[in-house]
Design a protein around this motif. Structure first.
Motif, PDB file in Angstrom:
ATOM      1  N   VAL A 128       8.729 -15.978   5.802  1.00  0.00           N
ATOM      2  CA  VAL A 128       8.818 -15.700   7.241  1.00  0.00           C
ATOM      3  C   VAL A 128       9.575 -14.405   7.512  1.00  0.00           C
ATOM      4  N   ASN A 129      10.561 -14.077   6.674  1.00  0.00           N
ATOM      5  CA  ASN A 129      11.283 -12.819   6.860  1.00  0.00           C
ATOM      6  C   ASN A 129      10.369 -11.621   6.620  1.00  0.00           C
ATOM      7  N   CYS A 130       9.544 -11.708   5.570  1.00  0.00           N
ATOM      8  CA  CYS A 130       8.593 -10.621   5.299  1.00  0.00           C
ATOM      9  C   CYS A 130       7.581 -10.491   6.435  1.00  0.00           C
ATOM     10  N   THR A 131       7.144 -11.625   6.966  1.00  0.00           N
ATOM     11  CA  THR A 131       6.147 -11.617   8.038  1.00  0.00           C
ATOM     12  C   THR A 131       6.716 -11.049   9.335  1.00  0.00           C
ATOM     13  N   SER A 132       8.037 -11.129   9.508  1.00  0.00           N
ATOM     14  CA  SER A 132       8.651 -10.600  10.732  1.00  0.00           C
ATOM     15  C   SER A 132       8.413  -9.107  10.891  1.00  0.00           C
ATOM     16  N   SER A 133       8.230  -8.392   9.772  1.00  0.00           N
ATOM     17  CA  SER A 133       8.020  -6.940   9.836  1.00  0.00           C
ATOM     18  C   SER A 133       6.732  -6.568  10.563  1.00  0.00           C
ATOM     19  N   VAL A 134       5.721  -7.450  10.494  1.00  0.00           N
ATOM     20  CA  VAL A 134       4.428  -7.128  11.111  1.00  0.00           C
ATOM     21  C   VAL A 134       4.184  -7.921  12.397  1.00  0.00           C
ATOM     22  N   THR A 135       5.206  -8.634  12.860  1.00  0.00           N
ATOM     23  CA  THR A 135       5.063  -9.369  14.129  1.00  0.00           C
ATOM     24  C   THR A 135       6.123  -8.962  15.152  1.00  0.00           C
ATOM     25  N   TYR A 136       7.352  -8.794  14.718  1.00  0.00           N
ATOM     26  CA  TYR A 136       8.429  -8.435  15.643  1.00  0.00           C
ATOM     27  C   TYR A 136       8.223  -7.038  16.231  1.00  0.00           C
ATOM     28  N   LEU A 137       7.961  -6.062  15.358  1.00  0.00           N
ATOM     29  CA  LEU A 137       7.792  -4.676  15.829  1.00  0.00           C
ATOM     30  C   LEU A 137       6.649  -4.532  16.826  1.00  0.00           C
ATOM     31  N   PRO A 138       5.445  -5.072  16.525  1.00  0.00           N
ATOM     32  CA  PRO A 138       4.376  -4.994  17.533  1.00  0.00           C
ATOM     33  C   PRO A 138       4.743  -5.694  18.841  1.00  0.00           C
ATOM     34  N   PHE A 139       5.521  -6.773  18.784  1.00  0.00           N
ATOM     35  CA  PHE A 139       5.952  -7.450  20.011  1.00  0.00           C
ATOM     36  C   PHE A 139       6.869  -6.547  20.834  1.00  0.00           C
ATOM     37  N   VAL A 140       7.777  -5.835  20.174  1.00  0.00           N
ATOM     38  CA  VAL A 140       8.690  -4.921  20.868  1.00  0.00           C
ATOM     39  C   VAL A 140       7.907  -3.788  21.537  1.00  0.00           C
ATOM     40  N   ASN A 141       6.754  -3.452  20.975  1.00  0.00           N
ATOM     41  CA  ASN A 141       5.916  -2.389  21.546  1.00  0.00           C
ATOM     42  C   ASN A 141       5.386  -2.741  22.934  1.00  0.00           C
ATOM     43  N   HIS A 142       5.453  -4.013  23.326  1.00  0.00           N
ATOM     44  CA  HIS A 142       5.021  -4.416  24.668  1.00  0.00           C
ATOM     45  C   HIS A 142       5.934  -3.847  25.746  1.00  0.00           C
ATOM     46  N   PHE A 143       7.141  -3.481  25.366  1.00  0.00           N
ATOM     47  CA  PHE A 143       8.163  -3.113  26.342  1.00  0.00           C
ATOM     48  C   PHE A 143       8.394  -1.607  26.370  1.00  0.00           C
ATOM     49  N   ASP A 144       9.299  -1.198  27.237  1.00  0.00           N
ATOM     50  CA  ASP A 144       9.622   0.216  27.368  1.00  0.00           C
ATOM     51  C   ASP A 144      10.125   0.788  26.035  1.00  0.00           C
ATOM     52  N   LYS A 145       9.833   2.067  25.800  1.00  0.00           N
ATOM     53  CA  LYS A 145      10.107   2.692  24.506  1.00  0.00           C
ATOM     54  C   LYS A 145      11.570   2.643  24.101  1.00  0.00           C
ATOM     55  N   LYS A 146      12.462   2.699  25.089  1.00  0.00           N
ATOM     56  CA  LYS A 146      13.885   2.811  24.764  1.00  0.00           C
ATOM     57  C   LYS A 146      14.439   1.577  24.048  1.00  0.00           C
ATOM     58  N   TRP A 147      13.743   0.431  24.168  1.00  0.00           N
ATOM     59  CA  TRP A 147      14.266  -0.799  23.570  1.00  0.00           C
ATOM     60  C   TRP A 147      14.072  -0.846  22.064  1.00  0.00           C
ATOM     61  N   LEU A 148      13.236   0.034  21.512  1.00  0.00           N
ATOM     62  CA  LEU A 148      12.971  -0.001  20.070  1.00  0.00           C
ATOM     63  C   LEU A 148      14.241   0.280  19.271  1.00  0.00           C
ATOM     64  N   ASN A 149      15.038   1.262  19.696  1.00  0.00           N
ATOM     65  CA  ASN A 149      16.271   1.574  18.977  1.00  0.00           C
ATOM     66  C   ASN A 149      17.274   0.427  19.053  1.00  0.00           C
TER      67      ASN A 149
END
Length: 450
Positions: free
Chosen positions: A137-158
């Motif tokens: 599940v930790n490995c899978t978080s790399s390809v699910t969490y980041l795309p989810f964060v992309n739903h929001f404003d750019k500044k939240w990525l950092n």
């Protein structure tokens, strides 16, 4: 009327600041849930190894289980390919990740010490199987969490990157409080008074309590995700109505006006196909992942142990602090992370050279360069810090680049190649370890390295 207007403006400013602060906290907590559990298991190894039958072989076996767990991102990639551009897989996948991440440490806290006779040997089957699921599940978080964060404003990525960095720092700090990594005391053995062996100090609290703490932190991270998900759904439902009233550009206007709110981005400006520059940057992500996540952690004992247990302990803690530091700088000074070809080239070359020196110290162990000199301790500490600072700077800068230019697709490939690199690097070191390329240094033995 003017007084009322001023009071209204003040209330609006307060609400805006509160929403901004809420966003910082939520994305930070969400990011903590990425690698928390697996990092926690690795931190506990010095306490697990003396109590389990595998001994130091447990590290290699757990590492192999973690490598096999990279099948998770491949499954997500297949699902993503089958359903096209739909993002319907993201939220269910993240919920499964959190379900496993919360429950498995609780189960493991009561079963990690259970030994099972298998193929003629006593093995820690429960620890290895449950450790595999945590790695999955930790490995899978790399390809699910980041795309989810992309739903929001750019500044939240950092801010998310800051939370991700804490997923390694928090277990390390918790382990430090527990007493993991204390320099052992060299005492004479009863069987042979001429030989000294390492005697480790007992921990301040048990492995069971440590694992329960990890589960509680994951639960807090899950709560942050649920709030973000509900906010994302709410803002998505608002967007069509706003577009009817104001026009086609309503969503981008809303983004400009509500600068501090947690809102969904407009995806219309994303490139459909990767440019040559983007492909090169993705290959750099693969290369840095091979070195930073795959190779370097696998040889830390061979590289650092020759310089003493204290050096080993504090350098590891120092490296865990590098990612949060870089993430903090990225949050407050985002302009420093604007991608330039020259900057990326210099950082890649300098980080790779530093990694080469680390590999050299591991290869020459137990007589690593300047091993008996004070300068050797400082040099190895600086080199390790350079690798983490430079590569994490590069990864955050490129993460923002993909978020701005390629959006969801770019961040998905960022996560996928990160896991591919981690697997490749760990596999290389695993093979070299089997070939007996590296030699460990006994902390209580004397070596003639001159």
């Amino acid at each position: 009327m003017e007084v009322e207007k001023k009071n209204y403006d003040k209330n609006e400013d307060k609400q805006s600041k509160m929403k901004g602060l809420t966003g910082y906290i939520l994305f930070l907590l969400f990011g903590i849930g990425t690698w928390l559990n697996l990092n926690g298991i690795w931190i506990e190894l010095p306490l697990l190894i003396p109590q389990l039958s595998e001994g130091w072989a447990l590290s290699a076996q757990l590492g192999m289980a973690s490598n096999i767990a990279n099948i998770g991102p491949l499954i997500i990639a297949l699902i993503r390919h089958l359903i096209g551009k739909s993002r319907s897989y993201e939220v269910p996948s993240i919920c499964v990740i959190f379900a496993v991440g919360i429950t498995v440490p609780l189960i493991l806290s009561y079963t990690w010490s259970i030994q099972t006779l298998l193929f003629g040997k006593t093995r820690s089957v429960c620890l290895l199987i449950l450790g595999f699921f945590l790695a999955l599940v930790n490995c899978t978080s790399s390809v699910t969490y980041l795309p989810f964060v992309n739903h929001f404003d750019k500044k939240w990525l950092n801010i998310y990157f800051g939370g991700e960095s804490l997923s390694s720092l928090i277990p390390a700090m918790l382990g430090l409080i527990q007493g993991v990594g204390q320099a052992p005391e060299c005492v004479l053995t009863s069987s042979n008074p001429a030989i000294k062996e390492a005697k480790y100090h007992p921990a301040r609290f048990s492995v069971n309590i440590y694992l329960i703490c990890l589960s509680i932190i994951m639960l807090i991270s899950f709560c942050a995700f649920v709030i973000l998900w509900k906010r994302e759904k709410k803002d998505t439902e608002k967007s069509p109505a706003v577009q009817i009233i104001i026009g086609e550009n309503a969503q981008s206007s809303l983004l400009t006006y509500n600068n501090d709110e947690i809102i969904v981005k407009d995806e219309n400006d994303k490139q459909e196909h990767f440019t040559t520059r983007t492909i090169v940057y993705l290959l750099i992500i693969l290369w840095t992942s091979i070195l930073l996540i795959g190779c370097i952690p696998s040889i830390n004992s061979y590289s650092l142990n020759p310089y003493g247990a204290t050096t080993f302990h504090y350098v590891i803690i120092l490296c865990q602090c590098c990612y949060p530091l870089v993430s903090c700088i990225a949050t407050f000074f985002p302009s420093l992370f604007n991608v330039s070809t020259i900057g990326i080239t210099i950082s890649t070359i300098s980080g790779s050279l530093a990694c080469f020196y680390i590999f050299l110290t591991a290869y020459l162990s137990p007589c690593s360069p300047l091993v008996d000199e004070i300068s050797g301790k400082y040099i190895i500490a600086i080199v390790w810090a350079i690798v983490y600072l430079v590569f994490y700077y590069e990864r955050i800068a490129l993460g923002n680049y993909f978020n701005n230019t390629s959006g969801h697709r770019g961040l998905f490939w960022y996560g996928l190649l990160t896991q591919a690199g981690a697997f490749t690097g760990a596999l290389i070191i695993f093979i070299l370890t089997i070939l007996d390329v590296f030699k460990e240094r006994d902390l209580c033995a004397n070596y003639n390295c001159h």
